[in-house]
Design a protein around this motif. Sequence first.
Motif, PDB file in Angstrom:
ATOM      1  N   SER A  47       0.836  -1.216   0.000  1.00 43.90           N
ATOM      2  CA  SER A  47       0.000   0.000   0.000  1.00 43.90           C
ATOM      3  C   SER A  47       0.860   1.252   0.000  1.00 43.90           C
ATOM      4  O   SER A  47       0.519   2.256  -0.634  1.00 43.90           O
ATOM      5  CB  SER A  47      -0.926   0.013   1.215  1.00 43.90           C
ATOM      6  N   THR A  51       0.401   4.147  -2.702  1.00 42.33           N
ATOM      7  CA  THR A  51       0.011   5.527  -2.351  1.00 42.33           C
ATOM      8  C   THR A  51       1.087   6.528  -2.787  1.00 42.33           C
ATOM      9  O   THR A  51       0.765   7.675  -3.100  1.00 42.33           O
ATOM     10  CB  THR A  51      -0.260   5.669  -0.837  1.00 42.33           C
ATOM     11  N   LEU A  56      -0.441  10.271  -3.165  1.00 45.52           N
ATOM     12  CA  LEU A  56      -1.099  10.519  -1.876  1.00 45.52           C
ATOM     13  C   LEU A  56      -0.078  10.629  -0.759  1.00 45.52           C
ATOM     14  O   LEU A  56      -0.361  11.152   0.305  1.00 45.52           O
ATOM     15  CB  LEU A  56      -2.076   9.388  -1.559  1.00 45.52           C
ATOM     16  N   LEU A  57       1.096  10.139  -1.022  1.00 48.10           N
ATOM     17  CA  LEU A  57       2.142  10.099  -0.007  1.00 48.10           C
ATOM     18  C   LEU A  57       3.446  10.522  -0.689  1.00 48.10           C
ATOM     19  O   LEU A  57       3.706  10.126  -1.824  1.00 48.10           O
ATOM     20  CB  LEU A  57       2.243   8.652   0.500  1.00 48.10           C
ATOM     21  N   SER A  80      -3.126  16.861  -5.875  1.00 51.59           N
ATOM     22  CA  SER A  80      -4.563  16.647  -5.961  1.00 51.59           C
ATOM     23  C   SER A  80      -5.035  16.785  -7.414  1.00 51.59           C
ATOM     24  O   SER A  80      -5.853  16.015  -7.907  1.00 51.59           O
ATOM     25  CB  SER A  80      -5.252  17.656  -5.050  1.00 51.59           C
ATOM     26  N   ARG A  83      -3.938  13.724  -9.341  1.00 46.95           N
ATOM     27  CA  ARG A  83      -4.804  12.579  -9.014  1.00 46.95           C
ATOM     28  C   ARG A  83      -6.109  12.659  -9.780  1.00 46.95           C
ATOM     29  O   ARG A  83      -6.597  11.675 -10.328  1.00 46.95           O
ATOM     30  CB  ARG A  83      -5.104  12.541  -7.508  1.00 46.95           C
ATOM     31  N   LEU A  84      -6.659  13.874  -9.809  1.00 46.59           N
ATOM     32  CA  LEU A  84      -7.944  14.056 -10.476  1.00 46.59           C
ATOM     33  C   LEU A  84      -7.808  13.839 -11.981  1.00 46.59           C
ATOM     34  O   LEU A  84      -8.650  13.211 -12.614  1.00 46.59           O
ATOM     35  CB  LEU A  84      -8.466  15.465 -10.190  1.00 46.59           C
ATOM     36  N   PHE A  89      -8.463   5.657  -9.101  1.00 44.96           N
ATOM     37  CA  PHE A  89      -8.284   4.766  -7.953  1.00 44.96           C
ATOM     38  C   PHE A  89      -9.434   3.775  -7.850  1.00 44.96           C
ATOM     39  O   PHE A  89     -10.601   4.153  -7.954  1.00 44.96           O
ATOM     40  CB  PHE A  89      -8.271   5.577  -6.646  1.00 44.96           C
ATOM     41  N   LEU A  91     -10.492   1.284  -4.890  1.00 42.55           N
ATOM     42  CA  LEU A  91     -10.047   0.989  -3.533  1.00 42.55           C
ATOM     43  C   LEU A  91     -10.734  -0.244  -2.970  1.00 42.55           C
ATOM     44  O   LEU A  91     -11.781  -0.676  -3.441  1.00 42.55           O
ATOM     45  CB  LEU A  91     -10.328   2.191  -2.631  1.00 42.55           C
ATOM     46  N   GLN A  92     -10.100  -0.732  -1.933  1.00 43.16           N
ATOM     47  CA  GLN A  92     -10.625  -1.894  -1.224  1.00 43.16           C
ATOM     48  C   GLN A  92     -12.036  -1.615  -0.687  1.00 43.16           C
ATOM     49  O   GLN A  92     -12.970  -2.345  -0.932  1.00 43.16           O
ATOM     50  CB  GLN A  92      -9.661  -2.182  -0.080  1.00 43.16           C
ATOM     51  N   SER A  94     -15.482   0.580  -0.541  1.00 44.28           N
ATOM     52  CA  SER A  94     -16.254   1.226  -1.590  1.00 44.28           C
ATOM     53  C   SER A  94     -15.905   2.710  -1.646  1.00 44.28           C
ATOM     54  O   SER A  94     -15.841   3.373  -0.618  1.00 44.28           O
ATOM     55  CB  SER A  94     -17.743   1.066  -1.291  1.00 44.28           C
ATOM     56  N   ASN A  95     -15.633   3.206  -2.818  1.00 42.63           N
ATOM     57  CA  ASN A  95     -15.354   4.634  -2.904  1.00 42.63           C
ATOM     58  C   ASN A  95     -16.511   5.381  -3.550  1.00 42.63           C
ATOM     59  O   ASN A  95     -16.338   6.374  -4.220  1.00 42.63           O
ATOM     60  CB  ASN A  95     -14.040   4.895  -3.634  1.00 42.63           C
ATOM     61  N   ASP A 166      -6.049  -1.050  -5.114  1.00 45.09           N
ATOM     62  CA  ASP A 166      -5.494  -1.668  -3.906  1.00 45.09           C
ATOM     63  C   ASP A 166      -6.475  -2.732  -3.408  1.00 45.09           C
ATOM     64  O   ASP A 166      -7.530  -2.411  -2.886  1.00 45.09           O
ATOM     65  CB  ASP A 166      -5.264  -0.610  -2.825  1.00 45.09           C
TER      66      ASP A 166
ATOM     67  N   VAL B 268     -12.129   9.771   0.663  1.00 46.17           N
ATOM     68  CA  VAL B 268     -12.034   9.071  -0.622  1.00 46.17           C
ATOM     69  C   VAL B 268     -12.110  10.079  -1.770  1.00 46.17           C
ATOM     70  O   VAL B 268     -11.349  10.016  -2.733  1.00 46.17           O
ATOM     71  CB  VAL B 268     -13.153   8.010  -0.745  1.00 46.17           C
ATOM     72  N   ALA B 271      -8.885  11.781  -2.031  1.00 46.48           N
ATOM     73  CA  ALA B 271      -7.894  10.891  -2.640  1.00 46.48           C
ATOM     74  C   ALA B 271      -8.051  10.912  -4.148  1.00 46.48           C
ATOM     75  O   ALA B 271      -7.080  10.895  -4.897  1.00 46.48           O
ATOM     76  CB  ALA B 271      -8.072   9.471  -2.106  1.00 46.48           C
ATOM     77  N   GLN B 272      -9.292  10.982  -4.602  1.00 48.94           N
ATOM     78  CA  GLN B 272      -9.553  11.027  -6.042  1.00 48.94           C
ATOM     79  C   GLN B 272      -9.135  12.347  -6.660  1.00 48.94           C
ATOM     80  O   GLN B 272      -9.132  12.477  -7.878  1.00 48.94           O
ATOM     81  CB  GLN B 272     -11.047  10.854  -6.281  1.00 48.94           C
ATOM     82  N   GLY B 273      -8.862  13.331  -5.817  1.00 51.24           N
ATOM     83  CA  GLY B 273      -8.404  14.603  -6.348  1.00 51.24           C
ATOM     84  C   GLY B 273      -9.448  15.698  -6.296  1.00 51.24           C
ATOM     85  O   GLY B 273      -9.235  16.798  -6.797  1.00 51.24           O
ATOM     86  N   LEU B 350      -5.195   9.937   2.762  1.00 49.37           N
ATOM     87  CA  LEU B 350      -4.462   8.689   2.925  1.00 49.37           C
ATOM     88  C   LEU B 350      -5.159   7.782   3.939  1.00 49.37           C
ATOM     89  O   LEU B 350      -5.296   6.578   3.741  1.00 49.37           O
ATOM     90  CB  LEU B 350      -3.054   9.026   3.423  1.00 49.37           C
ATOM     91  N   GLY B 355      -4.666   1.312   4.600  1.00 41.59           N
ATOM     92  CA  GLY B 355      -3.395   0.731   4.151  1.00 41.59           C
ATOM     93  C   GLY B 355      -3.534  -0.707   3.751  1.00 41.59           C
ATOM     94  O   GLY B 355      -4.565  -1.300   3.877  1.00 41.59           O
TER      95      GLY B 355
END
Lengths: 227, 355
Positions: A47, A51, A56-57, A80, A83-84, A89, A91-92, A94-95, A166, B268, B271-273, B350, B355
């Motif tokens: 992870s 990231t 993100l990191l 940001s 990313r957009l 992404f 994700l594990q 639900s986003n 992820d 979230v 994170a997506q921006g 994050l 993680g």
Amino acid sequence: MTVLELQQVTKTFGSGRTKVEALKETNFRANKKELIAIIGPSGSGKSTFLTIVGGLLSPTSGEVILNGKTISGMVERERSQVRLGEIGFVLQASNLVPFLTVDKQMKLLDQVKKGNMDNKELKQLYDDLGIEELRKKYPADLSGGERQRVAIAKALYTNPSIILADEPTASLDSDRAYEVMELLKHETKSKETTTIVVTHDIRLTEYCDKVYKMTDGILTLEGNGDE
Amino acid sequence: MFLAWNEIIKNKLRFTLITGVLLLVAYLVFFLSGLATGLKNLNREAVDNWKADAVVLTEESDKSLYQSSLTIDQAQEVKADETAILGQMSAIANNGDKKTNVSLFGIRSDEFLMPAISEGDPFSADKEVVADASLKEDGFKIGDELSISSTDIKLKIVGFMESSRFNASPVLYMDLDTLNRVKYGEAVEANEDRINAVVIRGQEPEKAVSDNSLEVIETETFIKNLPGYTEQNLTLTFMIYFLFIISSVIVAIFLYVLTVQKISMFGVMKAQGISSFYLSRSVIAQTFLLAFVGVAFGLVLALATGAFLPAAVPVSFDIPTMLIYGGILVVVAIAGAVFSVLTIVRIDPLKAIGG
Ligand SMILES: Nc1ncnc2c1ncn2[C@@H]1O[C@H](COP(=O)(O)OP(=O)(O)O)[C@@H](O)[C@H]1O
Ligand SMILES: [Mg+2]
């Protein structure tokens, strides 16, 4: 064609006695139309790797170059934007936004970003993912597998150059997990993107072009499906 | 607005409730402001009708019309564009059927304090009075003979003027002679040129007197010094300001709880921006919408209630004041969203993706 490149990237958390070298010096490259798997046990640094790649990191040292832009040195506001604009992404967890229908999940992205799929492309994407009939439904009315497919649609909708997933199959049974991998593969090839999937499920690697293994912060190439 | 609106649509009950709470607070604010205006009018209507710039009282009266006493000779020394003498006395008037507190004003009919007559005739002869219109609602009418407390003299209502109350009592206008006869009884001869005040119109009213024993008081100051006026206003204003704080706190708590529930969702999105700015703007737009709708309905409800209230309730709606208060309510509600905005800005994307 290289989409993503990591040069001598490391990541250390904490200092002194609590110091964790989550990512040891890593060099990595991903090309267009590649579906890449990263496997490894829990706590190995998967992870952390994802990231950092996803902006993100920030890495402790080294450079992350995405489409020719060094994102590792950017401030959060710039990252940001990256990313957009360039990253999708999956994700594990639900986003999805609980109070938006499937269609509106996409419309939200239109609110914040230009250059997303047009209606025809979206229709095609829904068909590919088999979620056409779910357009008017809210996340709460979807099954885990359906939600994950909508999440993939959302990641792809902005036409990203790279998709980062992820453990996208963690909440799914194995049949559903294979389906999702199949979809990611299909979308990677047809949309000419790059996809990196982090998983601890070795069976899913058969769909991938390259398989990397992460052990204690060290990334090594395991298999190279195509070559 | 897209996010804000869709969330409201999906969670109608939740947002209806908070809008309902804001509506009730707004209703209370509007009603209290109506009451404040009504009570103010009750005190100052008559003075406002004078359209005067200042009132001249004796220095030692400490700005109280009741305590001020001067002579017409002194009044003649007052220099202004227009001057009018005023004698005053408080009494109870009784028409044989109803009793009421009244303020008796003695004036000269050819000076500017002479009220415009809306019904009947102006007073002319001895013992004739023109009454405040609000007395009509209490059952007084033209031709009524009023007995006045503390004297045998009877006053006759010959006409009405527009609503004209002074320090919470209806006003009866009459000739200064009539007033002094009521006021001083047998001692009238010695006091026939006694008055309470000189009311003036004109620029630089402070230059109107040279006599050290007299004081020029601007109309607004004069009203503020009416017994009870300022205290009453402060009480109501304090209640209104307190309601502003309450509505801000209610909104702050409500939005904060909602925001905390949505931290992982916001994370979230970040994170997506999607920027904190976009998300914050959405929360603010939502607050604006809720507050605006709540306040608008509160205003309509307050005005509707006002239309059905009996005339005895001193509520009088001043639309500009209400619009200002409504605006303040919306602004303080938005201020209540600040905590939520801070929370959103601090969310680490994050953490949200795990993680
Ligand atoms: N924010 C953090 N602070 C301190 N240590 C962290 C943090 N994030 C991850 N780590 C540590 O880094 C190592 C790698 O974690 P992670 O990348 O999440 O592994 P994986 O995803 O492979 O399970 C672990 O030892 C973890 O405890
Ligand atoms: Mg992990």
